[in-house]
Design a protein around this motif. Structure first.
Motif, PDB file in Angstrom:
ATOM      1  N   THR A  81       0.848  -1.195   0.000  1.00 17.49           N
ATOM      2  CA  THR A  81       0.000   0.000   0.000  1.00 17.49           C
ATOM      3  C   THR A  81       0.878   1.238   0.000  1.00 17.49           C
ATOM      4  OG1 THR A  81      -1.928  -0.969   1.031  1.00 17.49           O
ATOM      5  CG2 THR A  81      -1.526   1.331   1.533  1.00 17.49           C
ATOM      6  N   VAL A  82       0.516   2.189  -0.843  1.00 15.03           N
ATOM      7  CA  VAL A  82       1.227   3.462  -0.855  1.00 15.03           C
ATOM      8  C   VAL A  82       0.294   4.510  -0.256  1.00 15.03           C
ATOM      9  CG1 VAL A  82       2.322   5.220  -2.290  1.00 15.03           C
ATOM     10  CG2 VAL A  82       2.545   2.789  -2.903  1.00 15.03           C
ATOM     11  N   ILE A  83       0.745   5.137   0.827  1.00 17.86           N
ATOM     12  CA  ILE A  83      -0.065   6.170   1.487  1.00 17.86           C
ATOM     13  C   ILE A  83       0.452   7.524   1.023  1.00 17.86           C
ATOM     14  CG2 ILE A  83      -0.712   7.164   3.715  1.00 17.86           C
ATOM     15  CD1 ILE A  83      -0.307   4.337   4.912  1.00 17.86           C
ATOM     16  N   ARG A  84      -0.399   8.280   0.365  1.00 23.45           N
ATOM     17  CA  ARG A  84       0.026   9.588  -0.169  1.00 23.45           C
ATOM     18  C   ARG A  84      -0.372  10.719   0.759  1.00 23.45           C
ATOM     19  NH1 ARG A  84      -1.225   6.462  -4.453  1.00 23.45           N
ATOM     20  NH2 ARG A  84       0.597   6.086  -5.755  1.00 23.45           N
ATOM     21  N   LEU A  85       0.610  11.577   1.018  1.00 25.49           N
ATOM     22  CA  LEU A  85       0.387  12.800   1.805  1.00 25.49           C
ATOM     23  C   LEU A  85       0.985  13.901   0.964  1.00 25.49           C
ATOM     24  CD1 LEU A  85       1.659  12.372   5.493  1.00 25.49           C
ATOM     25  CD2 LEU A  85      -0.655  12.932   4.756  1.00 25.49           C
ATOM     26  N   GLY A  86       0.176  14.656   0.251  1.00 17.79           N
ATOM     27  CA  GLY A  86       0.748  15.642  -0.658  1.00 17.79           C
ATOM     28  C   GLY A  86       1.692  14.939  -1.623  1.00 17.79           C
ATOM     29  N   ASP A  87       2.933  15.415  -1.711  1.00 15.56           N
ATOM     30  CA  ASP A  87       3.897  14.795  -2.625  1.00 15.56           C
ATOM     31  C   ASP A  87       4.720  13.696  -1.952  1.00 15.56           C
ATOM     32  OD1 ASP A  87       5.216  16.563  -0.950  1.00 15.56           O
ATOM     33  OD2 ASP A  87       6.715  17.111  -2.437  1.00 15.56           O
ATOM     34  N   VAL A  88       4.378  13.350  -0.718  1.00 21.66           N
ATOM     35  CA  VAL A  88       5.120  12.292  -0.013  1.00 21.66           C
ATOM     36  C   VAL A  88       4.378  10.965  -0.165  1.00 21.66           C
ATOM     37  CG1 VAL A  88       5.964  11.514   2.244  1.00 21.66           C
ATOM     38  CG2 VAL A  88       6.039  13.940   1.651  1.00 21.66           C
ATOM     39  N   GLU A  89       5.125   9.928  -0.491  1.00 17.96           N
ATOM     40  CA  GLU A  89       4.531   8.594  -0.621  1.00 17.96           C
ATOM     41  C   GLU A  89       5.167   7.669   0.402  1.00 17.96           C
ATOM     42  OE1 GLU A  89       3.291   8.436  -5.311  1.00 17.96           O
ATOM     43  OE2 GLU A  89       4.962   7.196  -4.625  1.00 17.96           O
ATOM     44  N   ILE A  90       4.343   7.123   1.273  1.00 17.08           N
ATOM     45  CA  ILE A  90       4.840   6.185   2.281  1.00 17.08           C
ATOM     46  C   ILE A  90       4.502   4.778   1.785  1.00 17.08           C
ATOM     47  CG2 ILE A  90       4.744   5.486   4.711  1.00 17.08           C
ATOM     48  CD1 ILE A  90       3.550   8.356   5.234  1.00 17.08           C
ATOM     49  N   GLY A  91       5.534   3.957   1.598  1.00 13.76           N
ATOM     50  CA  GLY A  91       5.306   2.614   1.049  1.00 13.76           C
ATOM     51  C   GLY A  91       5.695   2.528  -0.420  1.00 13.76           C
ATOM     52  N   ARG A 123      10.627  14.550   5.751  1.00 17.00           N
ATOM     53  CA  ARG A 123       9.435  15.175   5.180  1.00 17.00           C
ATOM     54  C   ARG A 123       8.286  15.240   6.180  1.00 17.00           C
ATOM     55  NH1 ARG A 123       8.550  16.111   0.160  1.00 17.00           N
ATOM     56  NH2 ARG A 123       7.386  17.760   1.200  1.00 17.00           N
ATOM     57  N   ILE A 124       8.457  14.532   7.292  1.00 19.11           N
ATOM     58  CA  ILE A 124       7.385  14.476   8.287  1.00 19.11           C
ATOM     59  C   ILE A 124       8.006  14.788   9.643  1.00 19.11           C
ATOM     60  CG2 ILE A 124       5.644  12.976   9.368  1.00 19.11           C
ATOM     61  CD1 ILE A 124       5.630  11.421   6.630  1.00 19.11           C
ATOM     62  N   MET A 125       7.327  15.668  10.399  1.00 22.78           N
ATOM     63  CA  MET A 125       7.854  16.040  11.711  1.00 22.78           C
ATOM     64  C   MET A 125       7.098  15.293  12.805  1.00 22.78           C
ATOM     65  SD  MET A 125       8.170  19.814  13.293  1.00 22.78           S
ATOM     66  CE  MET A 125       9.323  20.055  14.635  1.00 22.78           C
TER      67      MET A 125
END
Ligand code: PEP
Ligand code: MN
Length: 337
Positions: A81-91, A123-125
């Motif tokens: 699974t790719v979790i998208r947050l704006g331009d950030v992709e987790i996974g 990219r994440i605080m």
């Protein structure tokens, strides 16, 4: 059970399959992605009639999911699974760095830490406003005041925000300030909280409990997913063992096992896993080499003065050096930072 429909299945054929299973007390959840359409059959209805469903028009195949978790299982969804947050992709192909202090203390602390971790590639605080402390007399966090500060500083630095939620009544408050809800190790089995997080829009990171098995950990992720929120990632943060040189023991087996059993992104927190500053970089490097999709790391501009977990917090320059090493290791295992 997981059902794969034929590419030429008609809407009527699909409805007939769904109606039959709903009639038996099951719910159906469609996997993201496809074609083909893949449906998970979940719930505590009677045993799903495998042979009958296989024989229905429009059905290409049906298999029992043997693992105790269903929606979190690779049997349900093959690709990570790719979790998208704006331009950030987790996974996705890039590994993701989440960094910041254990607890939010002051604007100066956040400003100095945020700009440093951003410059080093985070990219994440991270930063706790509600802290689960062992002692009721220890600092419990700045609460909403802290969340406001972190949101402002993170926005000014182009960072997303992850922060811990301790009980379900805090959901509306945190929802106003954070991008990812963090469920802490101590709350991994807070089932009312997990259920409630099933109906939020935002992604959820579920930390592994202090002595939870991989099945129990993934079942906690399943609780969130069963409520309809599929944007879930899990985080290995060390487990209780007999060794005392480190605070916990990082279980890299669990990273490899979770990656093979589940399609959910796996994050590693080497800070709580080791509890000792100079052990954080080696664990972080090993985690990325073992296949972790990202790291959650404590960084403080002045760890000696930190209210909480200073002994395991990296200095900003240590984090920058580690980030460069992570980039090289990511590339060695076919990924990027
Ligand atoms: C944290 O990340 O701030 C924290 C409290 O970690 P854990 O829940 O893993 O102990
Ligand atoms: Mn901490």
């Amino acid at each position: 059970m997981v059902i794969t429909l034929r590419p030429d299945a008609t809407p009527e054929q699909r409805s007939a399959v769904e109606a039959r299973l709903r009639g038996l007390g099951f719910q159906l959840v469609q996997a993201e992605g496809g074609p083909p359409v893949v449906l998970a059959v979940v719930g505590d209805g009677s045993v799903p009639p495998l042979a009958e469903i296989r024989a229905m028009p429009g059905v290409a195949g049906a298999e029992q999911i043997v693992s105790p978790f269903k929606l979190a299982s690779r049997a349900f969804r093959k690709d990570t699974t790719v979790i998208r947050l704006g331009d950030v992709e987790i996974g996705g192909p890039s590994v993701v760095l989440m960094a910041g202090p254990c607890t939010i203390e002051s604007e100066e602390q956040l400003v100095r830490t945020a700009s440093a971790v951003r410059a080093a590639g985070a990219r994440i605080m991270r930063g706790g406003a509600f802290k689960p402390r062992t002692s009721p007399y220890s600092f419990q966090g700045l609460g909403e005041e802290g969340l406001k500060l972190m949101r402002r500083v993170a926005d000014a630095n182009g960072l997303f925000v992850i922060s811990e939620i301790m009980e379900k009544s805090q959901i509306p408050l945190l929802d106003r300030y954070v991008d990812i809800f963090q469920v802490g190790a101590r709350n991994m089995q807070n089932y009312p909280l997990l259920r409630e997080l099933g109906s939020v829009e935002r992604p959820v990171l579920v930390k592994r409990g202090l002595s939870a098995t991989v099945d129990e950990w993934l079942m906690s992720a399943e609780y969130v997913m069963s409520g309809g929120n599929t944007r879930v990632m899990v985080c290995e943060r060390g487990i209780r063992a007999y060794e005392t040189y480190t605070r916990n023991t990082l279980d890299l087996n669990a990273v490899a096992v979770a990656k093979s059993l589940s399609h959910l992104p796996v994050i590693v927190d080497p800070s709580h896993a080791s509890g000792v500053r100079d052990k954080v970089p080696p664990l972080a490097r090993a985690a990325i080499a073992a296949g972790a999709d990202g790291l959650l790391i404590e960084v403080h501009h002045d760890p000696e003065q930190a209210i909480c977990d200073g002994q395991q917090s990296l200095y900003p320059e240590e984090f920058a050096a580690l980030s460069a090493q992570i980039r090289a290791i990511a590339e060695a295992v076919g990924r990027t930072l």
